[in-house]
Scaffold this active site. Structure first.
Site, PDB file in Angstrom:
ATOM      1  N   CYS A  71      -8.327  -1.847  50.072  1.00  0.00           N
ATOM      2  CA  CYS A  71      -9.133  -3.065  49.980  1.00  0.00           C
ATOM      3  C   CYS A  71     -10.086  -2.907  48.803  1.00  0.00           C
ATOM      4  O   CYS A  71     -10.859  -1.957  48.750  1.00  0.00           O
ATOM      5  CB  CYS A  71      -9.901  -3.279  51.276  1.00  0.00           C
ATOM      6  SG  CYS A  71     -11.168  -4.557  51.137  1.00  0.00           S
ATOM      7  N   CYS A  74     -13.864  -2.604  49.940  1.00  0.00           N
ATOM      8  CA  CYS A  74     -14.355  -1.475  50.717  1.00  0.00           C
ATOM      9  C   CYS A  74     -15.020  -0.485  49.744  1.00  0.00           C
ATOM     10  O   CYS A  74     -14.722  -0.484  48.560  1.00  0.00           O
ATOM     11  CB  CYS A  74     -13.201  -0.785  51.445  1.00  0.00           C
ATOM     12  SG  CYS A  74     -12.841  -1.506  53.069  1.00  0.00           S
ATOM     13  N   HIS A 136     -15.159  -3.182  56.885  1.00  0.00           N
ATOM     14  CA  HIS A 136     -14.022  -4.061  56.618  1.00  0.00           C
ATOM     15  C   HIS A 136     -13.681  -4.958  57.821  1.00  0.00           C
ATOM     16  O   HIS A 136     -13.251  -6.089  57.665  1.00  0.00           O
ATOM     17  CB  HIS A 136     -12.811  -3.192  56.253  1.00  0.00           C
ATOM     18  CG  HIS A 136     -11.577  -3.957  55.886  1.00  0.00           C
ATOM     19  ND1 HIS A 136     -11.300  -4.310  54.574  1.00  0.00           N
ATOM     20  CD2 HIS A 136     -10.565  -4.440  56.637  1.00  0.00           C
ATOM     21  CE1 HIS A 136     -10.150  -4.985  54.552  1.00  0.00           C
ATOM     22  NE2 HIS A 136      -9.691  -5.074  55.787  1.00  0.00           N
ATOM     23  N   ASN A 176     -15.653 -18.535  51.974  1.00  0.00           N
ATOM     24  CA  ASN A 176     -14.409 -19.026  52.553  1.00  0.00           C
ATOM     25  C   ASN A 176     -14.006 -18.021  53.611  1.00  0.00           C
ATOM     26  O   ASN A 176     -13.907 -16.841  53.321  1.00  0.00           O
ATOM     27  CB  ASN A 176     -13.285 -19.089  51.512  1.00  0.00           C
ATOM     28  CG  ASN A 176     -13.590 -20.047  50.381  1.00  0.00           C
ATOM     29  OD1 ASN A 176     -14.269 -21.040  50.574  1.00  0.00           O
ATOM     30  ND2 ASN A 176     -13.093 -19.743  49.197  1.00  0.00           N
ATOM     31  N   HIS A 187     -11.865  -8.513  54.044  1.00  0.00           N
ATOM     32  CA  HIS A 187     -13.207  -7.918  54.024  1.00  0.00           C
ATOM     33  C   HIS A 187     -14.262  -9.037  53.962  1.00  0.00           C
ATOM     34  O   HIS A 187     -14.134  -9.939  53.144  1.00  0.00           O
ATOM     35  CB  HIS A 187     -13.320  -7.008  52.791  1.00  0.00           C
ATOM     36  CG  HIS A 187     -14.463  -6.071  52.876  1.00  0.00           C
ATOM     37  ND1 HIS A 187     -14.287  -4.710  53.038  1.00  0.00           N
ATOM     38  CD2 HIS A 187     -15.800  -6.290  52.871  1.00  0.00           C
ATOM     39  CE1 HIS A 187     -15.479  -4.138  53.104  1.00  0.00           C
ATOM     40  NE2 HIS A 187     -16.400  -5.071  53.005  1.00  0.00           N
ATOM     41  N   HIS A 189     -16.759 -11.319  52.821  1.00  0.00           N
ATOM     42  CA  HIS A 189     -17.332 -11.520  51.491  1.00  0.00           C
ATOM     43  C   HIS A 189     -17.460 -13.004  51.181  1.00  0.00           C
ATOM     44  O   HIS A 189     -16.836 -13.838  51.830  1.00  0.00           O
ATOM     45  CB  HIS A 189     -16.448 -10.861  50.415  1.00  0.00           C
ATOM     46  CG  HIS A 189     -15.164 -11.571  50.157  1.00  0.00           C
ATOM     47  ND1 HIS A 189     -14.100 -11.552  51.035  1.00  0.00           N
ATOM     48  CD2 HIS A 189     -14.764 -12.366  49.121  1.00  0.00           C
ATOM     49  CE1 HIS A 189     -13.103 -12.268  50.541  1.00  0.00           C
ATOM     50  NE2 HIS A 189     -13.477 -12.780  49.392  1.00  0.00           N
ATOM     51  N   GLN A 191     -18.710 -15.809  47.628  1.00  0.00           N
ATOM     52  CA  GLN A 191     -18.705 -15.896  46.172  1.00  0.00           C
ATOM     53  C   GLN A 191     -19.908 -16.686  45.690  1.00  0.00           C
ATOM     54  O   GLN A 191     -20.492 -17.456  46.453  1.00  0.00           O
ATOM     55  CB  GLN A 191     -17.422 -16.588  45.700  1.00  0.00           C
ATOM     56  CG  GLN A 191     -16.157 -15.834  46.089  1.00  0.00           C
ATOM     57  CD  GLN A 191     -14.918 -16.521  45.525  1.00  0.00           C
ATOM     58  OE1 GLN A 191     -14.740 -16.580  44.322  1.00  0.00           O
ATOM     59  NE2 GLN A 191     -14.082 -17.042  46.398  1.00  0.00           N
TER      60      GLN A 191
END
Ligand SMILES: [Zn+2]
Length: 362
Positions: A71, A74, A136, A176, A187, A189, A191
């Protein structure tokens, strides 16, 4: 909170946000042999709609594909290097390797060849990735309030930094979540986009807010918030500084607005207590969303912030969270009316969905 800015092997910036200022210093080097950054993109303005479209063609031909078992979000481990050189982290932000908007753009002609009525320009701006946790196998909704607070501080920092980046006119923080939204990295996250223009949605909302203020002398979202709180029919969660409610004209089958009680232009303007209170309020909202269909809800969480320069006095920060899922296993498709004409048809009433999200069993 401690902030440490470093560089990745190809020159991109990586910034660590540590809740504990006495945590070990962030000194790990990126040892990967990375090719130079992809060329920046072009954007063109459609003369019919007046809207800019970014042509991020390089995103189609990504050369860098991490092995399936690695990933990229990670922390790095011996023998497997990710985008984050450190072996653990709280919250980390780094420049997107395949940005739709970036600095250092090549020369682009001012109009599309043979189309003098169609402006073109470098897609100048900045795109960043925010990793909410080094774990994760969790999600934003399962973070502790203190972790969410660090994320809010990171959003605030990046909002100010991107606003000061040449060419950036609007900063958009978003998440998203879920495969139905097209997310390929599991994972946790989000933006952050720094756009080189004011987005069409924000431009329209500013015009509407201006007209409303001219007629009533008050900010429209302030009046909406007061009315929602007075009625209570669509309110999901109310805390000291925030109210979450289903908009009375919701477009999506599941849609919630999380609004601060005080008019502020952006996340950076929130006080400490407003940031702490947001963490617990938003976690409550996310728990209710996941309980709605008894499965992790795919959603988009979109922060509406004031543009960098224009209309700041008209803007009122808020978070919009919505889902494409209209039942546990049915998606709402954006079909003819929505996609062709931007006219939304919702087959559940906001009052019904608010009642379900408010239910104590949720
Ligand atoms: Zn991961």
């Amino acid at each position: 909170m401690r902030r440490t800015a470093r560089r990745l092997a190809d020159g991109r910036e990586v910034i660590y946000f540590d809740a504990d200022p006495s945590a070990p210093p962030r000194v790990a080097e990126d040892t990967r042999d990375l090719p130079a950054q992809a060329p920046a993109s072009e954007m063109r303005r459609d003369p019919l709609s007046g809207e800019w479209v970014a042509m991020a063609a390089h995103r189609q031909t990504r050369t860098y594909k991490p092995p399936a078992d690695l990933c990229p979000l990670c922390p790095s481990a011996p023998g497997s290097s990710s985008e984050i050189p450190e072996s653990e982290y709280d919250v980390v932000v780094f420049e997107n390797r395949f940005p739709s908007f970036a600095q250092g753009n090549p020369d682009i002609p001012s109009t599309v060849e043979g189309m003098s009525m169609m402006p073109s320009a470098p897609a100048a701006g900045r795109c960043e990735v925010v990793c909410f946790t080094s774990d994760h196998n969790t999600s934003f909704g399962h973070l502790r309030p203190a972790q969410v607070r660090t994320v809010v501080d990171a959003w605030a920092d990046r909002t100010e930094a991107l606003a000061a980046t040449p060419g950036v006119e609007q900063v958009f923080c978003f998440e998203n979540r879920g495969e139905e939204i097209g997310v390929t990295l599991h994972h946790p996250h989000g933006q952050i986009y720094g756009y080189p223009f004011i987005t069409p949605r924000t431009e329209r909302m500013l015009r509407v807010a201006e007209t409303y203020r001219a007629e009533h002398g008050r900010p429209v979202l302030g009046d909406v918030l007061a009315a929602e709180r007075a009625s209570g029919a669509r309110v999901i969660v109310e805390s000291e500084h925030w109210t979450a409610f289903v908009p009375a004209a919701a477009r999506w089958p599941v849609e919630v607005r999380v609004v601060p009680h005080r008019q502020v232009p952006d996340i950076a303007a929130l006080t400490d207590s407003e940031r702490d209170d947001f963490a617990t309020t938003y976690l409550d909202v996310l728990r209710r969303l996941d309980a709605l269909y008894d499965r992790p809800l795919p959603y988009i969480a979109a922060w509406h912030q004031a543009p960098v320069r224009a209309g700041r006095d008209l803007s009122w920060l808020h978070l919009e969270v919505f889902s494409v899922l209209r039942s546990a296993d049915k998606l709402k498709y954006l079909a003819g009316s929505e996609s062709g004409m931007a006219v939304w048809i919702n087959d559940v009433t906001p009052e019904q969905i608010a009642e379900r999200l408010r239910a104590p069993s949720v």
